[in-house]
Design a protein around this motif. Structure first.
Motif, short mmCIF file in Angstrom:
data_model
loop_
_atom_site.label_atom_id
_atom_site.label_comp_id
_atom_site.label_asym_id
_atom_site.label_seq_id
_atom_site.Cartn_x
_atom_site.Cartn_y
_atom_site.Cartn_z
N LEU A 103 0.69 -1.53 0.32
CA LEU A 103 0.53 0.14 0.26
C LEU A 103 0.52 1.08 0.13
N PHE A 104 0.56 2.08 -0.73
CA PHE A 104 1.60 3.51 -0.56
C PHE A 104 0.64 4.63 -0.72
N VAL A 105 0.59 5.53 0.13
CA VAL A 105 0.44 6.29 0.98
C VAL A 105 1.26 7.51 0.74
N ASP A 106 0.48 9.11 0.87
CA ASP A 106 0.98 10.15 0.24
C ASP A 106 1.08 10.78 1.94
N LEU A 107 1.57 11.26 2.28
CA LEU A 107 2.35 11.51 3.46
C LEU A 107 2.40 13.51 3.69
N THR A 108 1.95 13.87 4.60
CA THR A 108 2.06 15.86 4.25
C THR A 108 2.64 15.98 5.60
N PHE A 109 3.95 16.54 5.90
CA PHE A 109 4.53 17.51 7.39
C PHE A 109 4.69 18.59 7.31
N PHE A 110 4.17 19.42 8.47
CA PHE A 110 3.94 20.41 8.58
C PHE A 110 4.65 21.40 9.75
N GLY A 111 5.43 22.73 9.38
CA GLY A 111 6.35 23.11 10.45
C GLY A 111 8.20 22.72 10.26
N ARG A 112 7.92 22.51 11.66
CA ARG A 112 9.64 21.85 12.40
C ARG A 112 9.43 20.34 11.53
N THR A 113 8.82 19.26 11.61
CA THR A 113 8.45 18.21 11.10
C THR A 113 8.82 17.75 10.02
N ALA A 114 7.99 18.94 9.15
CA ALA A 114 8.44 19.08 8.01
C ALA A 114 9.99 19.53 7.21
N GLU A 115 10.37 20.61 8.61
CA GLU A 115 11.82 20.53 7.66
C GLU A 115 13.52 19.34 8.35
N ILE A 116 12.02 18.47 9.58
CA ILE A 116 13.54 17.98 10.32
C ILE A 116 12.50 16.26 9.43
N ALA A 117 12.39 16.23 8.95
CA ALA A 117 11.74 15.13 8.00
C ALA A 117 12.95 15.21 6.23
N SER A 135 -10.07 11.61 -6.47
CA SER A 135 -9.44 11.44 -5.50
C SER A 135 -8.94 10.39 -4.85
N LYS A 136 -8.64 10.14 -3.80
CA LYS A 136 -7.09 9.85 -3.14
C LYS A 136 -7.11 10.36 -1.03
N HIS A 137 -6.72 9.47 -1.02
CA HIS A 137 -6.91 9.44 0.83
C HIS A 137 -4.85 10.16 0.78
N SER A 138 -4.88 10.42 1.75
CA SER A 138 -3.42 11.21 1.95
C SER A 138 -3.19 10.94 3.84
N VAL A 139 -2.37 10.96 4.54
CA VAL A 139 -2.12 11.11 5.99
C VAL A 139 -1.02 12.94 5.92
N THR A 140 -1.94 13.52 7.11
CA THR A 140 -1.55 14.69 7.29
C THR A 140 -0.39 13.97 8.89
N VAL A 141 1.03 14.03 8.54
CA VAL A 141 1.46 13.92 10.06
C VAL A 141 1.08 14.88 10.67
N GLU A 142 0.76 13.88 12.48
CA GLU A 142 1.40 14.56 13.61
C GLU A 142 2.18 14.46 14.66
N ASN A 143 3.16 12.83 13.77
CA ASN A 143 4.16 12.31 14.55
C ASN A 143 4.53 11.41 13.84
N LEU A 144 6.10 11.78 13.94
CA LEU A 144 6.89 11.07 13.58
C LEU A 144 7.86 10.99 14.23
N GLN A 145 8.41 8.98 13.85
CA GLN A 145 9.55 8.81 14.37
C GLN A 145 10.32 8.23 13.77
N MET A 146 11.50 8.25 13.39
CA MET A 146 12.13 7.61 12.86
C MET A 146 12.56 6.16 13.17
N LEU A 147 12.87 5.08 12.09
CA LEU A 147 13.42 3.97 12.47
C LEU A 147 14.38 3.75 11.87
N GLY A 148 15.06 2.70 12.37
CA GLY A 148 16.18 2.26 12.02
C GLY A 148 17.68 1.81 12.63
#
Length: 163
Positions: free
Chosen positions: A49-63, A93-106
């Motif tokens: 499954l492929f889903v578009d993500l949108t980040f805002f503010g400082r989270t977008a810059e960190i990502a 139409s398509k579904h996407s996710v507006t990201v509120e929290n991000l955790q880097m894995l690995g």
């Protein structure tokens, strides 16, 4: 009503950041998630499954700074339905996710290999996304940190990555 989605997977492309006239950052990318299952005939199958993500503010810059195509992430946010009319006049139409929290894995080895540009793995980054249905208020960091610690850690097998 409650609208919350949690996804773990790999980014399918680098994060693209643009800025609003007010100076707020908006980042866009997509995530690939997969699951393996056995069909009714007993055949091993995989669903991607492929889903578009949108980040805002400082989270977008960190990502944008730390994540690259293939980076493993855990995100949670709100599911959104995007609708538009294509050039040929058809409604799309398509579904996407507006990201509120991000955790880097690995692992840190992944980070030093260029995937995260030496960002510490497992760090949480959260930024309240602007709500277009409610008045804006001052961000409350404490409840978001509590939510992020309640997210279960997901072990992703390298064989399950679709690319």
């Amino acid at each position: 009503m409650y609208n919350k989605i949690i996804l773990a997977g790999n980014l399918t492309r680098d994060v693209e950041v643009r800025y609003t006239q007010g100076g707020s950052a908006i980042g866009n990318t997509a995530i690939a998630t997969s699951r393996k299952f056995k069909s009714q005939t007993g055949e091993q199958k995989e669903e991607v499954l492929f889903v578009d993500l949108t980040f805002f503010g400082r989270t977008a810059e960190i990502a944008n700074q730390y994540l690259r195509k293939g980076s493993k992430v855990l995100v949670d946010g709100r599911l959104k339905l995007d609708q538009w009319t294509a050039q040929d006049g058809t409604k799309r139409s398509k579904h996407s996710v507006t990201v509120e929290n991000l955790q880097m894995l690995g692992s840190k080895d992944d980070a030093q290999g260029g995937g995260y540009n030496n960002a510490p793995a497992g760090d949480n980054y959260s930024q309240p996304a602007p709500s277009y249905n409610a008045p804006t208020s001052a961000p409350q960091a404490a409840p978001q940190q509590a939510q992020a610690s309640n997210i279960p850690e997901i072990d992703i097998n390298e064989d399950e990555i679709p690319f």
